[in-house]
Design a protein around this motif. Structure first.
Motif, PDB file in Angstrom:
ATOM      1  N   ASP A 566       0.810  -1.216   0.000  1.00 20.49           N
ATOM      2  CA  ASP A 566       0.000   0.000   0.000  1.00 20.49           C
ATOM      3  C   ASP A 566       0.841   1.263   0.000  1.00 20.49           C
ATOM      4  O   ASP A 566       0.288   2.364   0.012  1.00 20.49           O
ATOM      5  CB  ASP A 566      -0.916  -0.003   1.232  1.00 20.49           C
ATOM      6  CG  ASP A 566      -1.672  -1.308   1.372  1.00 20.49           C
ATOM      7  OD1 ASP A 566      -2.305  -1.730   0.392  1.00 20.49           O
ATOM      8  OD2 ASP A 566      -1.600  -1.925   2.456  1.00 20.49           O
ATOM      9  N   THR A 567       2.172   1.137   0.005  1.00 26.09           N
ATOM     10  CA  THR A 567       3.031   2.316  -0.020  1.00 26.09           C
ATOM     11  C   THR A 567       3.517   2.665  -1.420  1.00 26.09           C
ATOM     12  O   THR A 567       4.316   3.588  -1.589  1.00 26.09           O
ATOM     13  CB  THR A 567       4.263   2.105   0.888  1.00 26.09           C
ATOM     14  OG1 THR A 567       5.062   1.028   0.373  1.00 26.09           O
ATOM     15  CG2 THR A 567       3.839   1.784   2.316  1.00 26.09           C
ATOM     16  N   MET A 568       3.054   1.947  -2.437  1.00 24.01           N
ATOM     17  CA  MET A 568       3.420   2.250  -3.820  1.00 24.01           C
ATOM     18  C   MET A 568       2.867   3.624  -4.212  1.00 24.01           C
ATOM     19  O   MET A 568       1.733   3.972  -3.892  1.00 24.01           O
ATOM     20  CB  MET A 568       2.876   1.189  -4.765  1.00 24.01           C
ATOM     21  CG  MET A 568       3.459  -0.187  -4.579  1.00 24.01           C
ATOM     22  SD  MET A 568       5.218  -0.275  -4.976  1.00 24.01           S
ATOM     23  CE  MET A 568       5.221   0.311  -6.661  1.00 24.01           C
ATOM     24  N   THR A 569       3.681   4.417  -4.919  1.00 26.05           N
ATOM     25  CA  THR A 569       3.265   5.733  -5.399  1.00 26.05           C
ATOM     26  C   THR A 569       3.737   5.914  -6.835  1.00 26.05           C
ATOM     27  O   THR A 569       4.560   5.141  -7.345  1.00 26.05           O
ATOM     28  CB  THR A 569       3.885   6.858  -4.548  1.00 26.05           C
ATOM     29  OG1 THR A 569       5.310   6.845  -4.728  1.00 26.05           O
ATOM     30  CG2 THR A 569       3.550   6.688  -3.069  1.00 26.05           C
ATOM     31  N   ASP A 570       3.213   6.933  -7.482  1.00 25.27           N
ATOM     32  CA  ASP A 570       3.775   7.328  -8.772  1.00 25.27           C
ATOM     33  C   ASP A 570       5.230   7.721  -8.579  1.00 25.27           C
ATOM     34  O   ASP A 570       5.611   8.271  -7.540  1.00 25.27           O
ATOM     35  CB  ASP A 570       3.012   8.531  -9.344  1.00 25.27           C
ATOM     36  CG  ASP A 570       1.652   8.145  -9.902  1.00 25.27           C
ATOM     37  OD1 ASP A 570       1.374   6.936  -9.999  1.00 25.27           O
ATOM     38  OD2 ASP A 570       0.862   9.051 -10.216  1.00 25.27           O
ATOM     39  N   THR A 571       6.052   7.442  -9.570  1.00 24.57           N
ATOM     40  CA  THR A 571       7.448   7.869  -9.512  1.00 24.57           C
ATOM     41  C   THR A 571       8.031   7.925 -10.915  1.00 24.57           C
ATOM     42  O   THR A 571       7.569   7.218 -11.830  1.00 24.57           O
ATOM     43  CB  THR A 571       8.283   6.934  -8.615  1.00 24.57           C
ATOM     44  OG1 THR A 571       9.577   7.488  -8.432  1.00 24.57           O
ATOM     45  CG2 THR A 571       8.428   5.548  -9.228  1.00 24.57           C
ATOM     46  N   GLU A 670       7.243   3.729  -0.965  1.00 24.17           N
ATOM     47  CA  GLU A 670       8.109   2.693  -1.524  1.00 24.17           C
ATOM     48  C   GLU A 670       9.334   3.227  -2.260  1.00 24.17           C
ATOM     49  O   GLU A 670      10.438   2.676  -2.079  1.00 24.17           O
ATOM     50  CB  GLU A 670       7.288   1.785  -2.432  1.00 24.17           C
ATOM     51  CG  GLU A 670       7.959   0.467  -2.791  1.00 24.17           C
ATOM     52  CD  GLU A 670       8.915   0.583  -3.970  1.00 24.17           C
ATOM     53  OE1 GLU A 670       9.795  -0.276  -4.119  1.00 24.17           O
ATOM     54  OE2 GLU A 670       8.763   1.565  -4.746  1.00 24.17           O
ATOM     55  N   PRO A 671       9.279   4.284  -3.084  1.00 26.58           N
ATOM     56  CA  PRO A 671      10.490   4.758  -3.759  1.00 26.58           C
ATOM     57  C   PRO A 671      11.591   5.199  -2.793  1.00 26.58           C
ATOM     58  O   PRO A 671      12.763   5.165  -3.145  1.00 26.58           O
ATOM     59  CB  PRO A 671       9.981   5.948  -4.585  1.00 26.58           C
ATOM     60  CG  PRO A 671       8.530   5.671  -4.801  1.00 26.58           C
ATOM     61  CD  PRO A 671       8.076   5.019  -3.537  1.00 26.58           C
ATOM     62  N   ILE A 672      11.206   5.575  -1.570  1.00 28.58           N
ATOM     63  CA  ILE A 672      12.192   6.000  -0.573  1.00 28.58           C
ATOM     64  C   ILE A 672      12.690   4.808   0.230  1.00 28.58           C
ATOM     65  O   ILE A 672      13.897   4.608   0.392  1.00 28.58           O
ATOM     66  CB  ILE A 672      11.579   7.069   0.360  1.00 28.58           C
ATOM     67  CG1 ILE A 672      11.319   8.358  -0.429  1.00 28.58           C
ATOM     68  CG2 ILE A 672      12.474   7.331   1.554  1.00 28.58           C
ATOM     69  CD1 ILE A 672      10.614   9.426   0.377  1.00 28.58           C
ATOM     70  N   THR A 673      11.766   3.998   0.746  1.00 24.03           N
ATOM     71  CA  THR A 673      12.161   2.871   1.595  1.00 24.03           C
ATOM     72  C   THR A 673      12.914   1.794   0.824  1.00 24.03           C
ATOM     73  O   THR A 673      13.617   0.975   1.429  1.00 24.03           O
ATOM     74  CB  THR A 673      10.930   2.250   2.273  1.00 24.03           C
ATOM     75  OG1 THR A 673       9.992   1.822   1.266  1.00 24.03           O
ATOM     76  CG2 THR A 673      10.243   3.264   3.182  1.00 24.03           C
ATOM     77  N   ALA A 674      12.769   1.748  -0.508  1.00 29.66           N
ATOM     78  CA  ALA A 674      13.496   0.756  -1.299  1.00 29.66           C
ATOM     79  C   ALA A 674      14.989   1.042  -1.342  1.00 29.66           C
ATOM     80  O   ALA A 674      15.782   0.138  -1.632  1.00 29.66           O
ATOM     81  CB  ALA A 674      12.941   0.714  -2.724  1.00 29.66           C
ATOM     82  N   LEU A 675      15.401   2.273  -1.045  1.00 29.53           N
ATOM     83  CA  LEU A 675      16.813   2.632  -1.099  1.00 29.53           C
ATOM     84  C   LEU A 675      17.474   2.541   0.270  1.00 29.53           C
ATOM     85  O   LEU A 675      18.590   2.039   0.417  1.00 29.53           O
ATOM     86  CB  LEU A 675      16.983   4.043  -1.652  1.00 29.53           C
ATOM     87  CG  LEU A 675      18.446   4.514  -1.784  1.00 29.53           C
ATOM     88  CD1 LEU A 675      19.135   3.768  -2.911  1.00 29.53           C
ATOM     89  CD2 LEU A 675      18.496   6.020  -2.011  1.00 29.53           C
ATOM     90  N   SER A 676      16.790   3.028   1.316  1.00 36.92           N
ATOM     91  CA  SER A 676      17.399   3.096   2.638  1.00 36.92           C
ATOM     92  C   SER A 676      16.359   2.831   3.702  1.00 36.92           C
ATOM     93  O   SER A 676      15.187   3.202   3.558  1.00 36.92           O
ATOM     94  CB  SER A 676      18.022   4.485   2.864  1.00 36.92           C
ATOM     95  OG  SER A 676      18.464   4.626   4.209  1.00 36.92           O
ATOM     96  N   PHE A 677      16.814   2.193   4.789  1.00 37.35           N
ATOM     97  CA  PHE A 677      15.920   1.935   5.914  1.00 37.35           C
ATOM     98  C   PHE A 677      15.558   3.231   6.631  1.00 37.35           C
ATOM     99  O   PHE A 677      14.489   3.346   7.220  1.00 37.35           O
ATOM    100  CB  PHE A 677      16.603   0.977   6.886  1.00 37.35           C
ATOM    101  CG  PHE A 677      15.789   0.667   8.108  1.00 37.35           C
ATOM    102  CD1 PHE A 677      16.040   1.303   9.312  1.00 37.35           C
ATOM    103  CD2 PHE A 677      14.762  -0.251   8.046  1.00 37.35           C
ATOM    104  CE1 PHE A 677      15.283   1.028  10.434  1.00 37.35           C
ATOM    105  CE2 PHE A 677      14.003  -0.545   9.169  1.00 37.35           C
ATOM    106  CZ  PHE A 677      14.263   0.108  10.367  1.00 37.35           C
ATOM    107  N   TYR A 678      16.443   4.233   6.586  1.00 35.83           N
ATOM    108  CA  TYR A 678      16.213   5.493   7.285  1.00 35.83           C
ATOM    109  C   TYR A 678      15.507   6.479   6.355  1.00 35.83           C
ATOM    110  O   TYR A 678      15.861   6.612   5.183  1.00 35.83           O
ATOM    111  CB  TYR A 678      17.532   6.076   7.781  1.00 35.83           C
ATOM    112  CG  TYR A 678      18.229   5.170   8.761  1.00 35.83           C
ATOM    113  CD1 TYR A 678      17.838   5.121  10.090  1.00 35.83           C
ATOM    114  CD2 TYR A 678      19.269   4.342   8.358  1.00 35.83           C
ATOM    115  CE1 TYR A 678      18.464   4.282  11.002  1.00 35.83           C
ATOM    116  CE2 TYR A 678      19.903   3.509   9.262  1.00 35.83           C
ATOM    117  CZ  TYR A 678      19.497   3.476  10.573  1.00 35.83           C
ATOM    118  OH  TYR A 678      20.117   2.647  11.461  1.00 35.83           O
ATOM    119  N   THR A 679      14.533   7.175   6.878  1.00 34.73           N
ATOM    120  CA  THR A 679      13.687   8.023   6.059  1.00 34.73           C
ATOM    121  C   THR A 679      14.410   9.281   5.586  1.00 34.73           C
ATOM    122  O   THR A 679      15.274   9.822   6.282  1.00 34.73           O
ATOM    123  CB  THR A 679      12.426   8.434   6.829  1.00 34.73           C
ATOM    124  OG1 THR A 679      11.576   9.196   5.971  1.00 34.73           O
ATOM    125  CG2 THR A 679      12.768   9.278   8.043  1.00 34.73           C
TER     126      THR A 679
END
Length: 858
Positions: A566-571, A670-679
């Protein structure tokens, strides 16, 4: 003295049958380096293999089937055949099958098959048992007899320990049972044993157990405990029902803690442990652990632990809260016929306060997440079916968030090439089931201030259905490989948020398409050599770039979030980076130092002075030379990746992700969390932080891993974590560290800062460190260790000590026993406790001071 008196009373109450330690595979502490104070301080480092038994007796058996073989210096015979009385003297040696009796003087009565021996009597039953005495009488037909002023030893236990005994009289009453009068029993092979049991009467059942009546437990022949009865295991299989030796500890908050357990074997593949605990300043606890193993791969463990708090010591009041509760756990995997597999990993704790107050591991205490799940799956060809029930509870200040998927069904087709689409791979993922989310809030005003909306509570289950087909086309060229992937996804929700982020019964359908184009140039490699032209290492550079485009999610803020789906977004983004790998050469067949020297010699590699000396004096004549030459010819040398570092970053063409990112709030997408665990989703940005991941493992026993995010739009290092481990036979070290910063935004982005802190939303100052070290061999000599857990930042705010947990262990292992003392501290949450625990191990019998209630808590 009061503590010693209480200890003796406890031993009197609970010392019934003492169960033998469970299978060494289950008891082995494979990695005592841990940041939790749960190191077994006295468990020996056992081999999984059974004790090495002699393949044949020391002497081949003679006689038997009515024939008695006798060797002696002198003999006389009286009487007629069949009723003779044979008198042997001088180094008499009598053989009857596996039985053997030696003495200075032996009289044999043929009519009633009796052997009467005097002077230095030695009686052996194969290699398993020996009895010596001043006088003895034995019937070689019935195998019964008695021995006066006797000593001896029993059969080996599972760890190879032999139990020695001495007695006024030993009588063999049947083939498997010995009755011992006024006996002493120990595993220590010395005149004054370090520990022993004495009893007026005892019964030895061969290959089973030793039963004592009116026993005394002695240390250096000094009685320290009175036992009305005890049962000590002698089984070589390693599993025997009975009471486990109790655990005794003391802390200021819980008082004297006594834990005992009864271990019950349920056939060859299951056992049950019933546990009871007394906290003299708090209350009582009880629990159960069940372990089963259906076959070599399938197992199931389950149980519970419950504490009734505030029924002893201080009663419940404003200053002494009731922190009692319960936990239930289950874990296991079962492989059914026809490819079906079931798995369960279930943890359910009644409250965070209970977990903090009565758990033994600091990770259990501080972890805010508790996950439980059960699954059933089957794979057939390219397809997999899975049924899942899952619950996750996150407990953080002011809120407890519970999400569920009960049940969720998934059908997946792995990528494969259809017959009518050459060069194209098709895959498919479909899922559907019930989901829910419930948030319990302590301070509603504070929650609304942080989240900007009311807590989410779906009340009952809502439904989510998801369909996700995908096509992938790989393109290979001489210098670059390309992979193009196109997909479409439709997700239907039975409920949604309205424009005010309130729960609505209105259904919602999310539809989007995505396109990914991955570019992988050929790797660049270079070999490096030493001054003598010997190979040192190879450096390999692997660049990569991935373009990703997702479009169609225009209702993101109406979607209720349950998991990553549910965290998928346009990117519209590009991820690029490079991986550097460093390889050395290692031998795959030559594992011993001698074999490695021979292999180097066979391959013509340079030899050190020590290598040359060893080859000349030890290795040259060994049988390994032939195999080393064979390995050299077959090229049994493989590349070994000693160091790897990956540097990656993302460029966002669409820095608001189709409007899903709300500036000034913590955005977990998702585009952010896919790269790093830290926000880093508090502000819109073109470039993500640079993510660096490095691992160095020069040998099997040592490794270092470090990860870091570095901001390119101000802020510098945003977070850093490192893990170091070293595991050798005598020294073990492990540490984890992480550091995060509350990032100050550059002036152009300062408008999005948190108005309370002036920092980027979602970034916090944090610093935790957990080092552990263990030195020595728990099976021999001195050993000890220490582990700590520090929380520097949070304790800095409250002006408290940064150390929230510690454990110190010091022990000494003798040949037949081991002693250890532990001191542990807890200073986190509702837990403020300092505790001492005394432990000792008796070889061949069991361990005192190491059993913990409910191992599912750890």
């Amino acid at each position: 003295m009061r503590f010693l008196g209480i200890s003796l009373i406890i031993l009197l109450v609970f010392a019934g049958a003492l169960a033998q330690q469970t299978n060494p595979v289950d008891r082995q502490v494979s990695n005592p380096i841990t940041d939790t104070p749960n190191i077994n301080p006295v468990s020996p480092q056992q081999s999984v293999a059974l004790p090495k038994l002699r393949k044949k007796p020391a002497l081949p058996p003679e006689g038997g089937d009515g024939e008695l073989i006798v060797y002696s210096d002198h003999q006389t015979v009286q009487g007629e055949a069949g009723k003779r009385i044979l008198h042997h003297s001088g180094n008499v040696d009598v053989r009857y099958g596996i039985f053997r009796m030696q003495a200075d003087d032996i009289i044999i009565f043929e009519e009633d098959h009796r052997v009467v021996a005097k002077g230095s009597v030695i009686f052996d039953e194969g290699d398993d048992q020996r009895i010596t005495g001043a006088t003895a009488e034995w019937n070689y037909k019935t195998k019964l007899g008695w021995f006066e002023d006797a000593t001896g030893f029993t059969n080996q236990s599972v760890d190879g320990t032999v139990l020695y005994f001495s007695a006024d009289r030993v009588e063999r009453v049947d083939e498997d049972d010995l009755i011992v009068t006024n006996g002493k029993f120990t595993a220590c092979d010395e005149a004054v044993p370090k520990w022993s049991f004495t009893a007026e009467r005892a019964k030895i059942r061969v290959h089973d157990r030793l039963s004592l009546k009116n026993a005394r437990f002695r240390i250096k022949d000094i009685p320290v405990a009175i036992l009305p009865g005890a049962s000590l295991p002698l089984k070589a299989l390693g599993r025997s029902s009975g009471f486990l030796l109790p655990t005794i500890g003391f802390s200021g908050s819980k008082g004297l803690h006594v834990s005992t357990a009864y271990y019950l074997t349920l056939g060859r593949s299951a056992d049950l442990t019933l546990r009871g605990d007394i906290y003299t300043s708090r209350g009582i606890g009880y629990g159960m652990d069940l372990r089963t193993r259906a076959n070599s791969r399938s197992y199931f463990n389950g149980g519970f632990f419950k504490v009734q708090d505030r029924i002893l010591g201080h009663k419940k009041d404003a200053a002494h809260s009731d922190q009692g509760g319960s936990m239930v756990y289950a874990e296991g995997v079962h492989f059914f016929p026809h490819g079906w597999t079931a798995a369960v990993d279930y943890r359910q704790t009644s409250s965070l306060a209970f977990r903090q107050a009565f758990s033994e591991g600091v990770q259990q205490i501080i972890s805010p997440i508790e996950v439980s799940q059960v699954s059933l799956s089957k794979s057939f060809g390219d397809y997999t079916f899975n049924a899942l029930a899952r619950q996750q509870v996150i407990s953080i200040p002011n809120i407890r968030e519970r999400t569920r998927a009960m049940p969720m069904f998934t059908f997946e087709k792995r990528p494969s090439m259809p017959s009518f689409l050459k060069g194209v791979y098709f895959s498919f993922l479909g899922s559907g089931g019930g989901v829910s989310r419930h948030e319990d809030v302590d301070d509603l005003t504070l929650y609304k201030s942080n989240a900007g909306s009311d807590p989410v509570n779906t009340k009952g289950l809502m439904f989510r259905f998801d369909i996700y087909p995908q096509l992938m086309v790989p393109i290979h060229t001489k210098y670059v490989n390309f992979t193009a992937t196109g997909s479409a996804r439709v997700t239907h929700y039975s409920n949604s948020f309205d424009d005010m982020r309130r729960l609505s019964g209105e259904t919602l359908t999310r539809k989007y398409g995505s396109f990914t184009f991955d570019v992988r140039p050929v790797a660049f490699a270079k070999n490096y050599y030493g001054k003598d032209d010997s190979f040192k290492f190879r450096h390999v550079i692997e660049p990569f770039a991935t373009y990703r485009y997702v479009r169609g999610i225009d209702n993101f803020n109406k979607i209720i979030r349950f998991d990553y789906v549910d965290t998928m977004t346009d990117t519209n983004e590009i991820e690029f980076g490079v991986t550097n790998r460093f390889f050395t050469r290692k031998y795959t067949e030559a594992v011993t130092p001698a074999a490695k020297r021979l292999l180097k010699y066979a391959r013509g590699l340079p030899l050190t002075t020590d290598d040359t000396y060893s080859l000349t004096n030890t290795d040259a004549d060994s049988d390994g030379a032939a195999s080393a030459n064979s390995n050299a010819k077959s090229g049994q040398m493989q590349p070994y990746e000693v160091f790897t570092v990956t540097v990656r970053e993302k460029y966002f063409v669409d820095k608001t992700f189709g409007g899903a990112l709300i500036p000034g709030r913590r955005n977990e997408i998702e585009p952010i969390t896919a790269l790093s665990f830290y926000t880093f989703g508090g502000v819109p940005r073109r470039f993500s932080p640079i993510n660096i991941d490095a691992t160095y493992r020069p040998q099997r026993t040592f490794f270092i891993n470090a990860r870091m995010d570095y901001g390119v739009q101000g802020g510098g290092i945003r977070d850093l974590s490192s893990t170091v481990g070293f595991d050798s036979s005598l020294v073990k070290f492990f540490q984890t560290f992480y550091y995060t910063r509350a990032v100050t935004l550059i002036p152009s982005l300062a408008q999005y800062a948190d108005p309370k802190t002036g920092k980027e939303v979602g970034t916090l100052r944090g610093s935790q460190w957990s080092p552990s070290i263990f030195v020595g061999d728990r099976g021999h000599g001195f050993y000890g260790g220490a582990s700590f857990f520090f929380d520097f930042e949070n304790r800095k705010v409250t002006h408290g000590s940064p150390m929230i947990s510690s454990l110190f262990t010091l022990g000494y292992a003798y040949d037949c026993c081991a002693l250890a003392v532990q001191y542990s501290t807890f200073n986190v949450g509702v837990r403020h406790e300092n505790r001492f625990t005394f432990s000792f191990r008796l070889n061949g019998i069991g361990t005192f001071g190491t059993e913990q209630p409910g191992f599912g808590l750890r």
